[in-house]
Design a protein around this motif. Structure first.
Motif, PDB file in Angstrom:
ATOM      1  N   ASP A  65      46.938  43.109  35.329  1.00 18.15           N
ATOM      2  CA  ASP A  65      46.178  42.462  34.268  1.00 18.15           C
ATOM      3  C   ASP A  65      47.146  41.833  33.270  1.00 18.15           C
ATOM      4  OD1 ASP A  65      43.670  43.246  35.239  1.00 18.15           O
ATOM      5  OD2 ASP A  65      43.799  45.175  34.212  1.00 18.15           O
ATOM      6  N   ASP A  68      45.676  38.942  28.256  1.00 17.67           N
ATOM      7  CA  ASP A  68      44.303  38.547  27.922  1.00 17.67           C
ATOM      8  C   ASP A  68      43.262  39.115  28.889  1.00 17.67           C
ATOM      9  OD1 ASP A  68      44.512  36.988  30.194  1.00 17.67           O
ATOM     10  OD2 ASP A  68      44.367  35.071  29.151  1.00 17.67           O
ATOM     11  N   THR A  70      43.094  38.775  32.231  1.00 21.38           N
ATOM     12  CA  THR A  70      42.900  38.086  33.507  1.00 21.38           C
ATOM     13  C   THR A  70      43.845  38.660  34.554  1.00 21.38           C
ATOM     14  OG1 THR A  70      44.474  36.349  32.907  1.00 21.38           O
ATOM     15  CG2 THR A  70      42.159  35.930  32.418  1.00 21.38           C
ATOM     16  N   GLN A  71      43.462  38.516  35.810  1.00 24.10           N
ATOM     17  CA  GLN A  71      44.289  38.991  36.914  1.00 24.10           C
ATOM     18  C   GLN A  71      45.437  38.000  37.158  1.00 24.10           C
ATOM     19  OE1 GLN A  71      43.754  41.821  39.269  1.00 24.10           O
ATOM     20  NE2 GLN A  71      42.854  42.470  37.349  1.00 24.10           N
TER      21      GLN A  71
END
Length: 181
Positions: A65, A68, A70-71
């Motif tokens: 992660d 922020d 996201t992946q």
């Protein structure tokens, strides 16, 4: 091999490695790059051999992660001097993070005022000029080139403070994009 063939080969290698139950793997950057670059384009092999000499530890994990949430597929931690790669990371990601690992501390030292050898100083100056040129010529590029460069510049924009850390992060990100992406 073309870029597409390298990606196909990489995906094949990664899919083969996904057959086993997903467990965190601890290895070295050299080991990861050796595995992923077999039969790759000579440029990929050359960059891989240069950055793998840094012998940086790599942890291969199920997922990563970003700040922020996201992946993302890879991340270099300059504090621990370790690379995290997701199990589905591409060779592009491995090289990108390897460039960070192999060069970040020298760049940070330069911007922090540490004693830096003449060759490194000259290289940093040339790369700064190259970045300025890329920014200045954005509007002269084709639409697809402009989109790619704009994505890079958007990433660089997160390092906007006039601190050694942000200056080093900005230039180092430009180097990683330029050499890997």
């Amino acid at each position: 091999l073309s870029h597409e063939q390298v990606v196909t080969k990489l995906n094949s290698l990664l899919n083969d490695s996904k057959q086993a139950p997903a467990k965190e793997e601890v290895t070295t950057l050299k080991s990861v790059l050796d595995r992923l670059t077999k039969g790759a384009h000579k440029y990929t092999e050359a960059i891989s051999s240069i950055i793998s000499s840094a012998d940086i530890p790599v942890r291969i994990v199920d997922s990563i992660d970003s700040k922020d949430g996201t992946q993302i597929h890879g991340q270099y931690n300059s504090t621990t001097n370790e690379i995290l790669l997701s199990k589905d990371a591409s060779i592009e990601t491995a090289i990108h993070e390897g460039v960070h690992a192999a060069t970040f501390n020298k760049i940070l030292g330069y911007y922090s005022g540490a004693k830096t050898n003449v060759t490194v100083k000259a290289a940093i100056t040339r790369i700064e000029k190259l970045l300025a040129t890329a920014e200045a010529r954005l509007n002269t590029l084709s639409e697809s080139e402009r989109e790619s460069v704009q994505n890079m510049l958007d990433t660089l924009a997160q390092y906007s403070e006039d601190t050694p850390q942000d200056k080093a992060s900005r230039l180092n990100e430009f180097m990683a994009w330029g050499l890997a992406n």
